[in-house]
Structure formats: structure tokens, C-alpha cells
Design a protein around this motif. Structure first.
Motif, PDB file in Angstrom:
ATOM      1  N   ILE A 301     -80.477  43.206  56.713  1.00 64.23           N
ATOM      2  CA  ILE A 301     -81.852  42.651  56.189  1.00 64.23           C
ATOM      3  C   ILE A 301     -82.265  41.570  57.340  1.00 64.23           C
ATOM      4  CG2 ILE A 301     -81.659  42.995  53.973  1.00 64.23           C
ATOM      5  CD1 ILE A 301     -80.776  40.178  53.499  1.00 64.23           C
ATOM      6  N   ALA A 302     -82.040  42.046  58.483  1.00 68.63           N
ATOM      7  CA  ALA A 302     -82.347  41.202  59.634  1.00 68.63           C
ATOM      8  C   ALA A 302     -84.047  40.728  59.729  1.00 68.63           C
ATOM      9  CB  ALA A 302     -81.806  41.717  60.954  1.00 68.63           C
ATOM     10  N   PRO A 303     -84.182  39.387  59.929  1.00 64.16           N
ATOM     11  CA  PRO A 303     -83.262  38.103  60.537  1.00 64.16           C
ATOM     12  C   PRO A 303     -82.516  37.658  59.439  1.00 64.16           C
ATOM     13  CG  PRO A 303     -85.683  37.525  59.976  1.00 64.16           C
ATOM     14  CD  PRO A 303     -85.643  39.096  59.497  1.00 64.16           C
ATOM     15  N   PHE A 304     -82.341  37.910  58.151  1.00 63.13           N
ATOM     16  CA  PHE A 304     -81.532  37.037  57.413  1.00 63.13           C
ATOM     17  C   PHE A 304     -80.267  37.989  57.118  1.00 63.13           C
ATOM     18  CE2 PHE A 304     -85.850  37.053  55.676  1.00 63.13           C
ATOM     19  CZ  PHE A 304     -86.304  35.525  55.778  1.00 63.13           C
ATOM     20  N   GLU A 305     -79.249  37.083  56.427  1.00 58.49           N
ATOM     21  CA  GLU A 305     -78.050  37.855  56.193  1.00 58.49           C
ATOM     22  C   GLU A 305     -77.335  37.747  54.983  1.00 58.49           C
ATOM     23  OE1 GLU A 305     -74.889  35.720  58.638  1.00 58.49           O
ATOM     24  OE2 GLU A 305     -75.994  35.623  60.592  1.00 58.49           O
ATOM     25  N   VAL A 306     -76.682  38.822  54.638  1.00 58.31           N
ATOM     26  CA  VAL A 306     -76.233  38.632  53.269  1.00 58.31           C
ATOM     27  C   VAL A 306     -74.788  38.572  53.384  1.00 58.31           C
ATOM     28  CG1 VAL A 306     -77.551  40.606  52.509  1.00 58.31           C
ATOM     29  CG2 VAL A 306     -75.342  41.297  53.688  1.00 58.31           C
ATOM     30  N   PRO A 307     -74.040  37.792  52.509  1.00 54.55           N
ATOM     31  CA  PRO A 307     -72.548  37.313  52.571  1.00 54.55           C
ATOM     32  C   PRO A 307     -71.693  38.664  52.898  1.00 54.55           C
ATOM     33  CG  PRO A 307     -73.523  36.629  50.596  1.00 54.55           C
ATOM     34  CD  PRO A 307     -74.434  37.420  51.294  1.00 54.55           C
ATOM     35  N   VAL A 308     -70.397  38.449  53.890  1.00 54.56           N
ATOM     36  CA  VAL A 308     -69.948  39.587  54.254  1.00 54.56           C
ATOM     37  C   VAL A 308     -68.977  40.089  52.942  1.00 54.56           C
ATOM     38  CG1 VAL A 308     -68.015  38.165  54.946  1.00 54.56           C
ATOM     39  CG2 VAL A 308     -68.194  40.564  56.067  1.00 54.56           C
ATOM     40  N   SER A 309     -68.687  39.147  52.100  1.00 60.58           N
ATOM     41  CA  SER A 309     -68.057  39.217  51.103  1.00 60.58           C
ATOM     42  C   SER A 309     -68.489  40.495  49.889  1.00 60.58           C
ATOM     43  CB  SER A 309     -67.778  38.149  50.079  1.00 60.58           C
ATOM     44  OG  SER A 309     -68.929  37.486  49.759  1.00 60.58           O
ATOM     45  N   LEU A 310     -70.001  40.444  50.002  1.00 60.13           N
ATOM     46  CA  LEU A 310     -70.840  41.527  49.270  1.00 60.13           C
ATOM     47  C   LEU A 310     -70.401  43.023  49.846  1.00 60.13           C
ATOM     48  CD1 LEU A 310     -73.044  42.446  47.487  1.00 60.13           C
ATOM     49  CD2 LEU A 310     -74.800  41.926  49.245  1.00 60.13           C
ATOM     50  N   ILE A 311     -70.471  43.148  51.126  1.00 58.87           N
ATOM     51  CA  ILE A 311     -70.315  44.294  51.938  1.00 58.87           C
ATOM     52  C   ILE A 311     -68.855  44.796  51.635  1.00 58.87           C
ATOM     53  CG2 ILE A 311     -70.178  45.907  54.022  1.00 58.87           C
ATOM     54  CD1 ILE A 311     -73.066  44.316  53.281  1.00 58.87           C
ATOM     55  N   LEU A 312     -67.756  43.724  51.865  1.00 55.74           N
ATOM     56  CA  LEU A 312     -66.424  43.929  51.601  1.00 55.74           C
ATOM     57  C   LEU A 312     -66.221  44.432  50.063  1.00 55.74           C
ATOM     58  CD1 LEU A 312     -64.368  41.321  53.496  1.00 55.74           C
ATOM     59  CD2 LEU A 312     -64.152  43.749  53.584  1.00 55.74           C
ATOM     60  N   GLY A 313     -66.939  43.542  49.348  1.00 52.44           N
ATOM     61  CA  GLY A 313     -66.478  43.979  47.959  1.00 52.44           C
ATOM     62  C   GLY A 313     -67.025  45.189  47.417  1.00 52.44           C
ATOM     63  N   ILE A 314     -68.133  45.930  47.963  1.00 56.25           N
ATOM     64  CA  ILE A 314     -68.467  47.226  47.743  1.00 56.25           C
ATOM     65  C   ILE A 314     -67.514  48.257  48.229  1.00 56.25           C
ATOM     66  CG2 ILE A 314     -70.213  49.027  48.184  1.00 56.25           C
ATOM     67  CD1 ILE A 314     -72.123  46.790  48.375  1.00 56.25           C
ATOM     68  N   LEU A 315     -67.089  47.990  49.409  1.00 57.27           N
ATOM     69  CA  LEU A 315     -66.178  49.111  50.299  1.00 57.27           C
ATOM     70  C   LEU A 315     -64.845  48.834  49.331  1.00 57.27           C
ATOM     71  CD1 LEU A 315     -65.280  50.559  52.485  1.00 57.27           C
ATOM     72  CD2 LEU A 315     -64.897  48.409  53.892  1.00 57.27           C
ATOM     73  N   GLY A 316     -64.379  47.682  49.181  1.00 55.13           N
ATOM     74  CA  GLY A 316     -63.048  47.583  48.605  1.00 55.13           C
ATOM     75  C   GLY A 316     -62.776  48.023  47.155  1.00 55.13           C
ATOM     76  N   ALA A 317     -64.003  48.014  46.313  1.00 50.70           N
ATOM     77  CA  ALA A 317     -64.000  48.514  45.037  1.00 50.70           C
ATOM     78  C   ALA A 317     -63.793  50.142  45.200  1.00 50.70           C
ATOM     79  CB  ALA A 317     -65.395  48.298  44.283  1.00 50.70           C
ATOM     80  N   VAL A 318     -64.566  50.683  46.051  1.00 47.06           N
ATOM     81  CA  VAL A 318     -64.329  52.026  46.149  1.00 47.06           C
ATOM     82  C   VAL A 318     -63.174  52.523  46.466  1.00 47.06           C
ATOM     83  CG1 VAL A 318     -64.997  54.277  47.652  1.00 47.06           C
ATOM     84  CG2 VAL A 318     -66.842  52.439  46.953  1.00 47.06           C
ATOM     85  N   VAL A 319     -62.166  51.791  47.485  1.00 47.91           N
ATOM     86  CA  VAL A 319     -60.967  52.110  47.827  1.00 47.91           C
ATOM     87  C   VAL A 319     -60.018  51.956  46.875  1.00 47.91           C
ATOM     88  CG1 VAL A 319     -59.082  51.550  49.364  1.00 47.91           C
ATOM     89  CG2 VAL A 319     -61.599  51.566  50.255  1.00 47.91           C
ATOM     90  N   PHE A 320     -60.310  50.738  46.018  1.00 48.29           N
ATOM     91  CA  PHE A 320     -59.234  50.429  44.821  1.00 48.29           C
ATOM     92  C   PHE A 320     -59.534  51.510  43.909  1.00 48.29           C
ATOM     93  CE2 PHE A 320     -58.653  47.675  41.069  1.00 48.29           C
ATOM     94  CZ  PHE A 320     -57.249  47.664  41.288  1.00 48.29           C
ATOM     95  N   VAL A 321     -60.737  52.150  43.563  1.00 48.34           N
ATOM     96  CA  VAL A 321     -60.806  53.378  42.565  1.00 48.34           C
ATOM     97  C   VAL A 321     -60.235  54.418  42.998  1.00 48.34           C
ATOM     98  CG1 VAL A 321     -62.478  54.890  41.407  1.00 48.34           C
ATOM     99  CG2 VAL A 321     -62.691  52.261  41.421  1.00 48.34           C
ATOM    100  N   ALA A 322     -60.529  55.011  44.178  1.00 48.43           N
ATOM    101  CA  ALA A 322     -59.838  55.914  45.067  1.00 48.43           C
ATOM    102  C   ALA A 322     -58.329  55.916  45.016  1.00 48.43           C
ATOM    103  CB  ALA A 322     -60.158  56.033  46.455  1.00 48.43           C
ATOM    104  N   LEU A 323     -57.818  54.607  44.991  1.00 52.88           N
ATOM    105  CA  LEU A 323     -56.057  54.601  45.079  1.00 52.88           C
ATOM    106  C   LEU A 323     -55.538  54.759  43.641  1.00 52.88           C
ATOM    107  CD1 LEU A 323     -55.833  51.501  47.300  1.00 52.88           C
ATOM    108  CD2 LEU A 323     -55.023  53.758  47.855  1.00 52.88           C
ATOM    109  N   ILE A 324     -56.484  54.145  42.470  1.00 51.60           N
ATOM    110  CA  ILE A 324     -56.113  54.397  41.313  1.00 51.60           C
ATOM    111  C   ILE A 324     -56.205  55.985  40.841  1.00 51.60           C
ATOM    112  CG2 ILE A 324     -56.782  54.044  38.940  1.00 51.60           C
ATOM    113  CD1 ILE A 324     -57.801  51.284  39.720  1.00 51.60           C
ATOM    114  N   LEU A 325     -56.933  56.522  41.276  1.00 48.21           N
ATOM    115  CA  LEU A 325     -57.205  57.976  40.990  1.00 48.21           C
ATOM    116  C   LEU A 325     -56.243  58.924  41.615  1.00 48.21           C
ATOM    117  CD1 LEU A 325     -61.152  58.504  41.341  1.00 48.21           C
ATOM    118  CD2 LEU A 325     -59.705  58.501  39.330  1.00 48.21           C
ATOM    119  N   LYS A 326     -55.671  58.405  42.739  1.00 50.25           N
ATOM    120  CA  LYS A 326     -54.676  59.043  43.488  1.00 50.25           C
ATOM    121  C   LYS A 326     -53.419  58.941  42.763  1.00 50.25           C
ATOM    122  CE  LYS A 326     -52.338  59.135  48.157  1.00 50.25           C
ATOM    123  NZ  LYS A 326     -52.506  58.762  49.517  1.00 50.25           N
TER     124      LYS A 326
END
Length: 331
Positions: A301-326
Motif C-alpha cells: 500500500i505504498a507510500p504507507f506500510e503495514v506491520p510485517v507481523s500482519l504478513i507473517l501472521g497470514i503466512l504462518g497461519a496457513v502453514v500451521f493449518v497445513a502442518l496440522i492436516l499433514k
């Protein structure tokens, strides 16, 4: 004496051979390229502006160094914690360690309003240590050691601590500050504010030095004791190192969710569970993921920034669910 020494030498020799890998050099080159891209990504023109060189030194270099150190520290903390708990679903944000660090930071800010950054880090580290020990002690009393029960216990403990922090913040009119602290972001990182992150480089060196002990401790208390290792001392050392890394990163950057979950699992799936040979890969992948997420946070959303934790949280949640299903598919 000789029978115990030879296997240890063979293990060290194999670890050394696995470390000397041309693929690691390729990984280093890719990460260096991402870090260079990070140095020159942003709204301010550090190349064409009159004071571009000064701004480059004040903001871009500190930010990139902070990304590198924070990413490596949290990924490494997740790896050590997963070994000590014998569970692939735990890391500082699924065991309540990060929430305890935030509570310690809040307590120092309220008790000592003019506290220096070193005092704030000390409070965060001590609270993170206490919280991690509480988690380990609680874990010892849980009879059902399912791989999913362990992180659920940690998440519940973290939620309780976060609720206490929120209540205190509401009572003291510091809720906005608490939100800023927990929103992991590199936006405010600049020269004079990030230097304490170099402490985690010392932590990484310490983890590498005692990697064999952590690997043996990961086999369980009974096995560790049988081979002559002081299991409880190793767990205590690991807890101290995790607390230092988490506390320092929380104060300087904030919360980086799921990083310690994603990275060790990906590396272990490819390379196995040898901590010493995996540690460089864990650090590299941690740096790469945080750098990519930070680049996305700066440009989405340049020139503004979003917290990097937001991007990491989305990515991490997807991976977490994938690991649980595995894990469920494996039974």
C-alpha cells in the motif's frame, strides 16, 4: 571412555561435512540479494536525494540489519524450543513466551517511566524466561502429550497473559502503546535503536556451540540421562537463550508470529533433525522470510506500510493449518 568419544567424533565429522555444502553458498547469495533489495526499497530516494547517503546510514542500514538479526533469532528460537519439547508445533508465539515478554516490557514501562532501552530489554527477557519455564513446568504435568495438545496449552497460557497485559494497559491508559509494541514492524528502526539486537548474534553462537547437547536433549530425559547428559541443565540453558532472543526482539521490533514454526519445519523436512548442520539454514531461511514479508509490507500500500507481523501472521497461519492436516493424515 573411547567408546563414548568415537561416536561423538563421528557425529561431529558428519555434521561438519553437512555444513560444507555448496547449496548453503547459493542460499547465502540469495539472502544477500534480498538484503540488498531491502536496502534500496522505500519511499525516500536514497540515491538521488541530497541527503540520501545520510538517510541511508540512519534508516536503511539499521532496518536491514534488524531484519537479518530478528529473523535469524526467532527462527533459531523456534528450532531450539521444538527440540526441547519434542514437538514441531511450538515456538515463542505458540507457547506464550512472546506474551510474557510483552508483559515484562509493560511492567518496566509502568514502574520506571523513564527506563532506558536496556532496562526494558532486561524486564522483557526476565518475563520471557519466567513464562517459558511456566510452560515447561505445566507441560511436565500434562499426561496427554499429543502433538496438538502442547501448542494448544501454550496458546491458552499466552492468551491469559495477553489478557492480563490488556487489562493493565486499560487501567493505566497505555493500551495504544501495547498495540504498537505487539505489532511487529521495522518502520521505527533506525540508528541508535537497533544495536541491542546484536545480542542475538551471541545467542546464535552459543546455540551452535552447544548444538549437540540440544540434539541429545531432544531425544528425551531418559535417553539424555543414560548418555551422561544433565538434561535439566540443558533445558535451563535453552530456556535462557530463548528468553534472551525473544525479549530483545520483542522490545526492538515487536511480535513476529509463527516464524519459529515455519522455518524449522521446512528445514527439517528437507534436511532432517541435526541442529548443528541445520542452524545456518534455519537462520538463512528466517532472514529470507522476514525480508520478503517486510518488502511486501513496504510496497503493498505504498507510500504507507503495514506491520510485517500482519504478513507473517497470514503466512504462518496457513502453514500451521497445513502442518496440522499433514499430522492428521499421518494419524
Amino acid at each position: 571412555m573411547t567408546s563414548q568419544t568415537l561416536p561423538d567424533r563421528e557425529t561431529r565429522s558428519r555434521s561438519r561435512q553437512r555444513l560444507l555444502d555448496w547449496k548453503l553458498l547459493v542460499g547465502v547469495a540469495v539472502v544477500v540479494g534480498l538484503l540488498v533489495l531491502s536496502l534500496y526499497t522505500g519511499v525516500y530516494d536514497v540515491v538521488g536525494a541530497e541527503d540520501g547517503g545520510e538517510m541511508f546510514a540512519i534508516t536503511r542500514i539499521p532496518r536491514t540489519v534488524a531484519i537479518m538479526l530478528a529473523g535469524a533469532a526467532m527462527a533459531m528460537s523456534g528450532l531450539v524450543m521444538q527440540l526441547l519439547t519434542q514437538n514441531r508445533f511450538v515456538e515463542p508465539t505458540t507457547t506464550g513466551t512472546t506474551e510474557w515478554a510483552g508483559l515484562g516490557l509493560l511492567a518496566v514501562m509502568l514502574l520506571f517511566p523513564g527506563a532506558s532501552i536496556s532496562m526494558r530489554m532486561l524486564g522483557a527477557v526476565l518475563a520471557a524466561f519466567v513464562g517459558t519455564m511456566v510452560f515447561f513446568l505445566f507441560l511436565r504435568r500434562v499426561s496427554l502429550r499429543s502433538s496438538l495438545i502442547v501448542p494448544i496449552v501454550g496458546i491458552m497460557l499466552g492468551a491469559v497473559v495477553a489478557s492480563v497485559s490488556t487489562f493493565i494497559a486499560l487501567q493505566t491508559d497505555t493500551l495504544q502503546n501495547l498495540g504498537v509494541w505487539f505489532a511487529g514492524s521495522f518502520t521505527s528502526v533506525m540508528r541508535g535503536q537497533y544495536e541491542f539486537l546484536w545480542v542475538v548474534a551471541v545467542v546464535a553462537a552459543a546455540v551452535f556451540f552447544v548444538a549437540d547437547r540440544f540434539t541429545i536433549a531432544g531425544l528425551g530425559e531418559e535417553v539424555s540421562t543414560n548418555v551422561g547428559l544433565n538434561y535439566h541443565r540443558v533445558v535451563l540453558l535453552g530456556t535462557v537463550l530463548i528468553a534472551i532472543a525473544t525479549g530483545v526482539v520483542t522490545v526492538v521490533v515487536g511480535n513476529l508470529p509463527f516464524l519459529g514454526l515455519i522455518v524449522p519445519n521446512v528445514v527439517s523436512m528437507v534436511r532432517g533433525d541435526d541442529l548443528r548442520s541445520n542452524l545456518p539454514w534455519v537462520c538463512l531461511l528466517g532472514i529470507a522470510i522476514v525480508t520478503v514479508c517486510d518488502l511486501v509490507s513496504r510496497t503493498i500500500i505504498a507510500p504507507f506500510e503495514v506491520p510485517v507481523s500482519l504478513i507473517l501472521g497470514i503466512l504462518g497461519a496457513v502453514v500451521f493449518v497445513a502442518l496440522i492436516l499433514k499430522q492428521r493424515r499421518r494419524g
